[in-house]
Design a protein around this motif. Structure first.
Motif, mmCIF file in Angstrom:
data_model
loop_
_atom_site.group_PDB
_atom_site.id
_atom_site.type_symbol
_atom_site.label_atom_id
_atom_site.label_comp_id
_atom_site.label_asym_id
_atom_site.label_seq_id
_atom_site.Cartn_x
_atom_site.Cartn_y
_atom_site.Cartn_z
ATOM 1 N N ASN B 179 0.657 -1.343 0.084
ATOM 2 C CA ASN B 179 0.142 0.091 0.066
ATOM 3 C C ASN B 179 0.839 1.422 0.194
ATOM 4 O OD1 ASN B 179 -2.464 -1.020 -0.259
ATOM 5 N ND2 ASN B 179 -2.891 -1.103 2.169
ATOM 6 N N ILE B 180 2.024 1.137 0.945
ATOM 7 C CA ILE B 180 2.694 2.421 0.633
ATOM 8 C C ILE B 180 3.597 2.437 -0.544
ATOM 9 C CG2 ILE B 180 2.446 2.698 3.201
ATOM 10 C CD1 ILE B 180 5.643 2.038 3.139
ATOM 11 N N GLY B 181 3.545 1.756 -1.191
ATOM 12 C CA GLY B 181 4.383 1.835 -2.666
ATOM 13 C C GLY B 181 5.448 0.613 -2.876
ATOM 14 N N TYR B 182 5.699 -0.143 -1.994
ATOM 15 C CA TYR B 182 6.919 -0.970 -2.284
ATOM 16 C C TYR B 182 6.571 -2.033 -3.243
ATOM 17 C CZ TYR B 182 9.442 0.937 1.805
ATOM 18 O OH TYR B 182 9.683 1.771 2.635
ATOM 19 N N ARG B 183 7.465 -2.492 -4.054
ATOM 20 C CA ARG B 183 7.229 -3.470 -4.999
ATOM 21 C C ARG B 183 8.245 -4.812 -5.020
ATOM 22 N NH1 ARG B 183 3.339 -1.679 -4.642
ATOM 23 N NH2 ARG B 183 1.738 -0.673 -5.929
ATOM 24 N N LYS B 184 9.042 -4.300 -4.182
ATOM 25 C CA LYS B 184 10.203 -5.065 -4.193
ATOM 26 C C LYS B 184 10.257 -5.952 -2.520
ATOM 27 C CE LYS B 184 13.295 -3.016 -7.278
ATOM 28 N NZ LYS B 184 14.625 -2.390 -7.503
ATOM 29 N N LEU B 185 9.506 -7.005 -2.586
ATOM 30 C CA LEU B 185 9.401 -7.454 -1.062
ATOM 31 C C LEU B 185 10.083 -8.749 -1.025
ATOM 32 C CD1 LEU B 185 5.464 -6.731 -0.776
ATOM 33 C CD2 LEU B 185 7.154 -5.058 -0.776
ATOM 34 N N ALA B 186 10.754 -8.782 0.272
ATOM 35 C CA ALA B 186 11.193 -10.296 0.504
ATOM 36 C C ALA B 186 10.753 -10.760 1.952
ATOM 37 C CB ALA B 186 12.740 -9.873 0.605
ATOM 38 N N HIS B 187 10.879 -11.959 2.149
ATOM 39 C CA HIS B 187 10.363 -12.496 3.412
ATOM 40 C C HIS B 187 11.379 -13.477 4.000
ATOM 41 C CE1 HIS B 187 8.031 -14.566 6.459
ATOM 42 N NE2 HIS B 187 7.431 -15.666 5.639
ATOM 43 N N LEU B 188 12.032 -13.225 4.803
ATOM 44 C CA LEU B 188 12.846 -14.112 5.814
ATOM 45 C C LEU B 188 11.913 -15.227 6.491
ATOM 46 C CD1 LEU B 188 15.609 -11.820 7.098
ATOM 47 C CD2 LEU B 188 15.515 -12.809 5.053
ATOM 48 N N ALA B 189 11.732 -16.318 6.136
ATOM 49 C CA ALA B 189 10.763 -17.169 6.271
ATOM 50 C C ALA B 189 10.802 -18.460 7.335
ATOM 51 C CB ALA B 189 10.333 -17.887 4.961
ATOM 52 N N GLY B 190 11.979 -18.516 7.734
ATOM 53 C CA GLY B 190 11.968 -19.297 8.743
ATOM 54 C C GLY B 190 11.930 -20.721 8.294
ATOM 55 N N TYR B 191 11.653 -21.729 8.928
ATOM 56 C CA TYR B 191 11.668 -23.246 8.740
ATOM 57 C C TYR B 191 10.211 -23.402 8.088
ATOM 58 C CZ TYR B 191 15.368 -24.140 11.834
ATOM 59 O OH TYR B 191 16.712 -24.075 12.611
ATOM 60 N N LYS B 192 10.197 -23.922 6.953
ATOM 61 C CA LYS B 192 8.883 -24.276 6.056
ATOM 62 C C LYS B 192 8.513 -25.379 6.560
ATOM 63 C CE LYS B 192 11.382 -25.488 2.204
ATOM 64 N NZ LYS B 192 11.731 -25.367 0.687
#
Lengths: 348, 348
Positions: B179-192
DNA sequence: GTGAAAGCGCTAACAA
DNA sequence: TTGTTAGCGCTTTCAC
């Protein structure tokens, strides 16, 4: 309900021995021949046998269990101590029954009664802020339950205690402040009726006396051990119109309260006011600025308390109260490492 | 040893009634006349009688006790949940027996065996990272022990679960970033392989899909749930040469690791890299800058888990597994509230 | 090496 | 309203 429980008898019948034999075999008693034992273990496994601790404990008159009571869990200091107690208990094949007083002496009393009712083999106690009545502990002693006080200890003779060297820790922090040139030192001192409050304050005062630094009565501010207390404490100092150069905070939360107050007032640490905290939290390095602190040996406290309890259980008859004092360690980060600029200005 | 214990019989003899009468009187059974009861209570008090729970439990076939196993104690999330469990148990007159797996599945297994041996009336379990073998839980069920999984739950049918709405929480955090405009998003996702890792990642991906934002495979970085994992995760992103604008950290410690890495690299949050963390720590407001986070209902998790266990104990026969999902709440502080300057530069 | 008897302290069911 | 009888499941002598 009945059908669910597999008992020694069930196994005994299947193996065609008596339940005594089974009992012994399962506990590795040397009486039983390897052959029989093997057979019994197999059947026990198949049947999904779980010994009934209540029955076992009732008949053996011991529980292999240590009761613990602490004032709080969701605090860095206590959760860390508790974790160490658990680890040490695990290694020694003891179970822990942990209770929490929430700093409430009535709740503490009720829990200790429960623990005694559970016939714990020993007790580790860290007192609530409120506790004034120690008769339950005399009671526990009369019943022969080994008891170790940890960190928050009563001013009572004849009991085991395990504490950090609060006085020396506070002393070295204060000394550091004096060494880098501060002369206006304050102490947010927490409750003076608790040993930790008293001892830390004593260390603070000892350092002042040792270096001939005069302090101001108003610069020792009593209160509690929480963040809010730190906040209020700093505000009290601020409003008095005579700000010190340095603060020794009695706990890490108190120091956080100071950080908050300082920020709200638009001041800066360490330039406008410098600080060292007693205790830290693993988060310290993320503070702005990271605070210097007196490191408390949390894990050692927990471990020692447990080990002392165990020792007492083993040598119940020859009881001599022990007082263990673990060393603290001053860790310097970004506060109180050189005299603040504002302070310099002021003292010139 | 024997002499120390005051038993029902001791009281009975003194009052000249049978021990059954004493037992009933002390438990407030309506059978007994007020007069006799009073007398009995008095004598019990004088003698310093403490009921022997082991005996009581053995004969009544219940323990008034709930076993709990968690992966860790000295972590904000768990210590807070645990404290809530204790509070709720206290209100309901239950005792808690808490054990800690230290994220180790063998230790977990051993503790659960112990708890079953203690004949706890119910079990609250938060799985260790390692746990893959769920047979002990099937076993517990077979034995009719009410079981509630909390937060770290297995992918198994037929068990009660109490969790936070991880997916929705991650979704709303990601949505905010978009919403605030980011388009390059990452996720440090832990254990899947854990439900929390999976669900949070799912929320992240759902938001991307919903808003038609394309992501990069490399921007979902798996690892663990600790600070070190966050640190390494960010370094991985950094070294890939393609930094995102925003990171959703799977836990608060992971986010801290990012803060550390960012600082070491001489970058700044939120300008060079923006972040939201799943979970917080009460300490968040002292971070520089204070981080926006998905608030987890820690106390409610603990309380609900306990209440569900109790409900199950009471209605053991009519068991229907319940799945409780508690809402999370996005709390905005000083990160991810407007698009960072560096990001702006980069995306222009 | 194995087992019979007794009992841990208490409660539940039933009698009186 | 009170007491008697029987266990709860296990361990501890102590005989065999």
């Amino acid at each position: 309900m009945k059908g669910f429980q597999v008992t020694l008898d069930d196994i005994a019948k299947k193996v065609k021995v008596s339940k005594v034999t089974v009992s012994k075999a399962l506990r590795g008693h040397p009486d039983i021949s390897a052959e029989t034992a093997k057979k019994i273990e197999l059947v026990a496994q198949n049947l999904g046998y779980y010994p009934n601790f209540m029955a076992r404990n009732l008949s053996s008159m011991k529980s292999n269990t240590i009761g613990v009571i602490v004032p709080k869990i969701a605090h860095f200091f206590f959760s860390s101590v508790i974790e160490a107690i658990y680890d040490a208990a695990f290694e020694n094949n003891y179970e822990i029954i942990l209770t929490v007083s929430q700093e409430n002496s009535e709740r503490e009393l009720r829990h200790i009664r429960s623990l005694l009712s559970m016939r714990v083999d020993g007790l580790i106690v860290s007192l609530s802020e409120q506790t004034r009545d120690y008769s339950i502990f005399q009671e526990a002693r009369k019943r022969g339950v080994p008891l170790v006080f940890m960190d928050r200890v009563p001013g009572l003779d004849g009991f085991n205690t395990v504490v950090a060297d609060d006085c020396a820790g506070a002393f070295s922090a204060t000394e550091q402040a004096i060494n880098i040139g501060y002369r206006k030192l304050a102490h947010l001192a927490g409750y003076k009726h608790t040993n930790i409050g008293r001892e830390r304050c004593r260390g603070f005062e000892m350092a002042l006396k040792r270096y001939g630094v005069h302090t101001n009565r108003e610069w020792i501010v009593y209160g509690g051990f929480g963040e809010e207390d730190g906040y209020k404490g700093f505000m009290t100092l601020y409003e008095s119109g005579r700000l010190p150069e340095f603060i020794l905070a009695v706990t890490f939360p108190v120091a956080l309260g100071v950080y908050r107050a300082v920020e709200e007032l638009g001041m800066r640490i360490p330039n406008d006011i410098d600080i060292i905290s007693f205790g830290n939290s693993g988060f310290n390095r993320f503070l702005a600025p990271p605070m210097s602190y007196v490191d408390q040996p949390t894990r050692e406290l927990g471990r020692k308390a447990l080990e002392l309890t165990l020792e007492n259980i083993r040598k119940k008859d020859q009881f001599v109260p022990q007082h263990i004092k673990l060393p603290t360690n001053l860790v310097l980060c970004k506060t109180c490492i050189k005299k603040g600029t504002a302070a310099r200005r002021r003292t010139r």
